[in-house]
Motif scaffolding. Structure first.
Motif, PDB file in Angstrom:
ATOM      1  N   VAL A 121       0.872  -1.175   0.000  1.00 21.76           N
ATOM      2  CA  VAL A 121       0.000   0.000   0.000  1.00 21.76           C
ATOM      3  C   VAL A 121       0.908   1.223   0.000  1.00 21.76           C
ATOM      4  CG1 VAL A 121      -1.724   1.308   1.309  1.00 21.76           C
ATOM      5  CG2 VAL A 121      -1.851  -1.196   1.224  1.00 21.76           C
ATOM      6  N   THR A 122       0.655   2.153  -0.894  1.00 21.74           N
ATOM      7  CA  THR A 122       1.484   3.351  -0.941  1.00 21.74           C
ATOM      8  C   THR A 122       0.911   4.412  -0.004  1.00 21.74           C
ATOM      9  OG1 THR A 122       0.239   4.418  -2.721  1.00 21.74           O
ATOM     10  CG2 THR A 122       2.015   2.893  -3.383  1.00 21.74           C
ATOM     11  N   GLU A 123       1.730   5.396   0.308  1.00 23.63           N
ATOM     12  CA  GLU A 123       1.241   6.509   1.125  1.00 23.63           C
ATOM     13  C   GLU A 123       0.143   7.271   0.390  1.00 23.63           C
ATOM     14  OE1 GLU A 123       3.815   9.034   3.456  1.00 23.63           O
ATOM     15  OE2 GLU A 123       5.402   7.511   3.393  1.00 23.63           O
ATOM     16  N   ASP A 124       0.224   7.331  -0.927  1.00 24.29           N
ATOM     17  CA  ASP A 124      -0.837   7.978  -1.704  1.00 24.29           C
ATOM     18  C   ASP A 124      -2.155   7.210  -1.580  1.00 24.29           C
ATOM     19  OD1 ASP A 124       0.853  10.002  -2.543  1.00 24.29           O
ATOM     20  OD2 ASP A 124       1.282   9.062  -4.488  1.00 24.29           O
ATOM     21  N   ASP A 125      -2.075   5.861  -1.610  1.00 27.23           N
ATOM     22  CA  ASP A 125      -3.279   5.035  -1.402  1.00 27.23           C
ATOM     23  C   ASP A 125      -3.875   5.310  -0.030  1.00 27.23           C
ATOM     24  OD1 ASP A 125      -2.797   3.743  -3.859  1.00 27.23           O
ATOM     25  OD2 ASP A 125      -1.730   2.074  -2.898  1.00 27.23           O
ATOM     26  N   LEU A 126      -3.005   5.355   0.962  1.00 29.81           N
ATOM     27  CA  LEU A 126      -3.437   5.610   2.334  1.00 29.81           C
ATOM     28  C   LEU A 126      -4.088   6.985   2.446  1.00 29.81           C
ATOM     29  CD1 LEU A 126      -3.479   4.725   5.331  1.00 29.81           C
ATOM     30  CD2 LEU A 126      -1.196   5.737   5.543  1.00 29.81           C
ATOM     31  N   ALA A 128      -5.555   8.673   0.117  1.00 29.97           N
ATOM     32  CA  ALA A 128      -6.853   8.638  -0.567  1.00 29.97           C
ATOM     33  C   ALA A 128      -7.926   8.038   0.340  1.00 29.97           C
ATOM     34  CB  ALA A 128      -6.739   7.835  -1.866  1.00 29.97           C
ATOM     35  N   LYS A 129      -7.594   6.966   1.055  1.00 28.24           N
ATOM     36  CA  LYS A 129      -8.562   6.345   1.963  1.00 28.24           C
ATOM     37  C   LYS A 129      -8.874   7.252   3.150  1.00 28.24           C
ATOM     38  CE  LYS A 129      -9.566   2.672  -0.203  1.00 28.24           C
ATOM     39  NZ  LYS A 129     -10.948   2.459  -0.658  1.00 28.24           N
TER      40      LYS A 129
END
Length: 172
Positions: A121-126, A128-129
């Motif tokens: 999981v990328t920091e960008d994914d995190l 976004a959530k």
């Protein structure tokens, strides 16, 4: 063929077979229960996807034996899911073998980078959530959990009950 005209036959066959497939699924859900499409586990998610694929196959089938085979496959998947859920309730070892553990990605405003790496999981994914969950300040985020189903839960507020974090895999 239902009717002689090819186009009308295709339309009628698609509509009738789709209706039969949907009615069959509704009947199976009524027998097995709402848990069937709950997506509580990764197995449930696979079941939901497979059921959609089988329904599409039923709507496009060209023979009654193929439709019967598709409907039998649907019933079999429901039966397998029922048995798996039953076994999971009664055996912790079976449950542990079958089920992924949820992973803590963030705790008390701090990103757990090792957990992000492990789960890809990328920091960008995190981020976004976190935005999706209306988290406005990282310091108010008590926990972010990558659930066994692949969903991401964001728990934010002033405090968190420890019971909500029970059984989480943590990577330090």
């Amino acid at each position: 063929m239902f009717v002689e005209h090819v186009i009308f036959d295709a339309v009628l066959k698609g509509a009738v077979l789709s209706l039969l497939g949907i009615c069959w699924i509704i009947m199976l859900v009524r027998i097995v229960g709402l848990r069937s499409f709950s997506k509580m586990t990764n197995f449930d998610f696979v079941m939901t996807v497979a059921m959609g694929s089988l329904l599409a196959g039923a709507a496009q089938t060209s023979s009654w034996p193929s439709l019967l085979q598709t409907m039998t496959a649907m019933a079999s998947l429901f039966a397998i899911q029922f048995c798996v859920a039953y076994a999971r309730q009664r055996s912790e070892a079976f449950d542990a073998t079958l089920q992924n553990e949820p992973v803590l990605l963030m705790k008390d405003g701090k990103i757990l980078h090792d957990a992000l790496l492990k789960t890809r999981v990328t920091e960008d994914d995190l981020a976004a959530k976190l935005r999706e969950a209306n988290a406005l300040d990282l310091s108010t985020v008590r926990a972010v959990v990558l659930e066994a189903t692949g969903d991401v839960s964001v728990l934010h507020g002033d405090r968190i009950d420890d019971a909500l974090l029970r059984g989480l895999e943590t990577t330090n």
